[in-house]
Design a protein around this motif. Structure first.
Motif, PDB file in Angstrom:
ATOM      1  N   THR A  40     -30.327  10.133  -9.484  1.00 29.57           N
ATOM      2  CA  THR A  40     -31.197   9.194 -10.193  1.00 29.57           C
ATOM      3  C   THR A  40     -31.266   9.646 -11.655  1.00 29.57           C
ATOM      4  N   PRO A  41     -31.744   8.791 -12.552  1.00 32.01           N
ATOM      5  CA  PRO A  41     -31.903   9.237 -13.942  1.00 32.01           C
ATOM      6  C   PRO A  41     -32.781  10.487 -14.058  1.00 32.01           C
ATOM      7  N   ASP A  42     -33.866  10.551 -13.282  1.00 26.76           N
ATOM      8  CA  ASP A  42     -34.737  11.735 -13.331  1.00 26.76           C
ATOM      9  C   ASP A  42     -34.017  12.984 -12.829  1.00 26.76           C
ATOM     10  N   GLU A  43     -33.210  12.842 -11.786  1.00 28.16           N
ATOM     11  CA  GLU A  43     -32.452  13.992 -11.279  1.00 28.16           C
ATOM     12  C   GLU A  43     -31.412  14.455 -12.295  1.00 28.16           C
ATOM     13  N   ALA A  44     -30.743  13.508 -12.951  1.00 30.18           N
ATOM     14  CA  ALA A  44     -29.754  13.877 -13.971  1.00 30.18           C
ATOM     15  C   ALA A  44     -30.428  14.626 -15.115  1.00 30.18           C
ATOM     16  N   ALA A  45     -31.617  14.181 -15.517  1.00 27.07           N
ATOM     17  CA  ALA A  45     -32.352  14.867 -16.577  1.00 27.07           C
ATOM     18  C   ALA A  45     -32.767  16.263 -16.129  1.00 27.07           C
ATOM     19  N   ALA A  46     -33.222  16.387 -14.890  1.00 24.99           N
ATOM     20  CA  ALA A  46     -33.626  17.701 -14.370  1.00 24.99           C
ATOM     21  C   ALA A  46     -32.434  18.643 -14.284  1.00 24.99           C
ATOM     22  N   LEU A  47     -31.289  18.132 -13.843  1.00 27.79           N
ATOM     23  CA  LEU A  47     -30.077  18.952 -13.772  1.00 27.79           C
ATOM     24  C   LEU A  47     -29.695  19.451 -15.156  1.00 27.79           C
ATOM     25  N   SER A  48     -29.703  18.568 -16.131  1.00 27.56           N
ATOM     26  CA  SER A  48     -29.375  18.973 -17.507  1.00 27.56           C
ATOM     27  C   SER A  48     -30.348  20.027 -18.014  1.00 27.56           C
ATOM     28  N   ASP A  49     -31.633  19.825 -17.753  1.00 33.03           N
ATOM     29  CA  ASP A  49     -32.632  20.814 -18.178  1.00 33.03           C
ATOM     30  C   ASP A  49     -32.374  22.171 -17.544  1.00 33.03           C
ATOM     31  N   GLU A  50     -32.055  22.180 -16.253  1.00 29.76           N
ATOM     32  CA  GLU A  50     -31.800  23.445 -15.562  1.00 29.76           C
ATOM     33  C   GLU A  50     -30.562  24.148 -16.117  1.00 29.76           C
ATOM     34  N   ILE A  51     -29.510  23.396 -16.368  1.00 27.11           N
ATOM     35  CA  ILE A  51     -28.286  24.002 -16.897  1.00 27.11           C
ATOM     36  C   ILE A  51     -28.543  24.548 -18.302  1.00 27.11           C
ATOM     37  N   LEU A  52     -29.265  23.804 -19.115  1.00 23.51           N
ATOM     38  CA  LEU A  52     -29.585  24.295 -20.454  1.00 23.51           C
ATOM     39  C   LEU A  52     -30.469  25.537 -20.393  1.00 23.51           C
ATOM     40  N   ASP A  53     -31.349  25.624 -19.395  1.00 30.28           N
ATOM     41  CA  ASP A  53     -32.152  26.834 -19.202  1.00 30.28           C
ATOM     42  C   ASP A  53     -31.268  28.034 -18.881  1.00 30.28           C
ATOM     43  N   VAL A  54     -30.282  27.832 -18.011  1.00 31.21           N
ATOM     44  CA  VAL A  54     -29.354  28.922 -17.669  1.00 31.21           C
ATOM     45  C   VAL A  54     -28.590  29.359 -18.909  1.00 31.21           C
ATOM     46  N   ILE A  55     -28.078  28.400 -19.666  1.00 29.42           N
ATOM     47  CA  ILE A  55     -27.337  28.727 -20.890  1.00 29.42           C
ATOM     48  C   ILE A  55     -28.220  29.512 -21.855  1.00 29.42           C
ATOM     49  N   SER A  56     -29.476  29.106 -21.993  1.00 27.07           N
ATOM     50  CA  SER A  56     -30.366  29.792 -22.942  1.00 27.07           C
ATOM     51  C   SER A  56     -30.621  31.236 -22.522  1.00 27.07           C
ATOM     52  N   ARG A  57     -30.570  31.524 -21.222  1.00 27.45           N
ATOM     53  CA  ARG A  57     -30.772  32.907 -20.768  1.00 27.45           C
ATOM     54  C   ARG A  57     -29.621  33.816 -21.192  1.00 27.45           C
ATOM     55  N   GLN A  92     -16.435  34.837 -27.875  1.00 32.82           N
ATOM     56  CA  GLN A  92     -17.143  33.558 -27.867  1.00 32.82           C
ATOM     57  C   GLN A  92     -16.605  32.708 -26.721  1.00 32.82           C
ATOM     58  N   VAL A  93     -17.502  32.146 -25.928  1.00 32.18           N
ATOM     59  CA  VAL A  93     -17.142  31.307 -24.789  1.00 32.18           C
ATOM     60  C   VAL A  93     -17.751  29.936 -25.012  1.00 32.18           C
ATOM     61  N   ARG A  94     -16.927  28.916 -24.924  1.00 32.73           N
ATOM     62  CA  ARG A  94     -17.404  27.539 -25.101  1.00 32.73           C
ATOM     63  C   ARG A  94     -17.898  27.020 -23.755  1.00 32.73           C
ATOM     64  N   VAL A  95     -19.104  26.456 -23.754  1.00 34.31           N
ATOM     65  CA  VAL A  95     -19.709  25.957 -22.521  1.00 34.31           C
ATOM     66  C   VAL A  95     -20.113  24.502 -22.735  1.00 34.31           C
ATOM     67  N   PRO A  96     -19.167  23.577 -22.607  1.00 36.54           N
ATOM     68  CA  PRO A  96     -19.519  22.167 -22.779  1.00 36.54           C
ATOM     69  C   PRO A  96     -20.313  21.670 -21.575  1.00 36.54           C
TER      70      PRO A  96
END
Length: 82
Positions: free
Chosen positions: A37-54, A65-69
């Motif tokens: 769903t749109p909400d699930e896609a947004a939550a998935l993106s938020d979670e992945i961005l949280d992992v990247i920020s860690r 340097q590692v590119r993470v698209p």
């Protein structure tokens, strides 16, 4: 060739230009389709961005340097709006 194929070809080209064996063995490329769903896609993106920020930190010896698209978007054509 689709976008993921072109991206993988670019990655292959970089690997063939002298990456060390220990880096080649760790390369990952993933392309998944998920029914969300749109909400699930947004939550998935938020979670992945949280992992990247860690993993954000100052560069240290031995780093490369590692590119993470990342993208999450509907695969269907956008419906016409009136």
């Amino acid at each position: 060739m689709g976008k993921s194929g072109r991206y993988l070809a670019r990655v292959d080209g970089r690997i063939s230009r002298g990456w060390a064996a220990e880096r080649i063995d760790k390369v990952g490329f993933h392309d998944s389709s998920l029914p969300l769903t749109p909400d699930e896609a947004a939550a998935l993106s938020d979670e992945i961005l949280d992992v990247i920020s860690r993993y954000r930190r100052p560069e240290k010896d031995g780093d490369t340097q590692v590119r993470v698209p990342w993208a999450a978007f509907p695969r269907k054509t956008r419906p016409e709006t009136s």
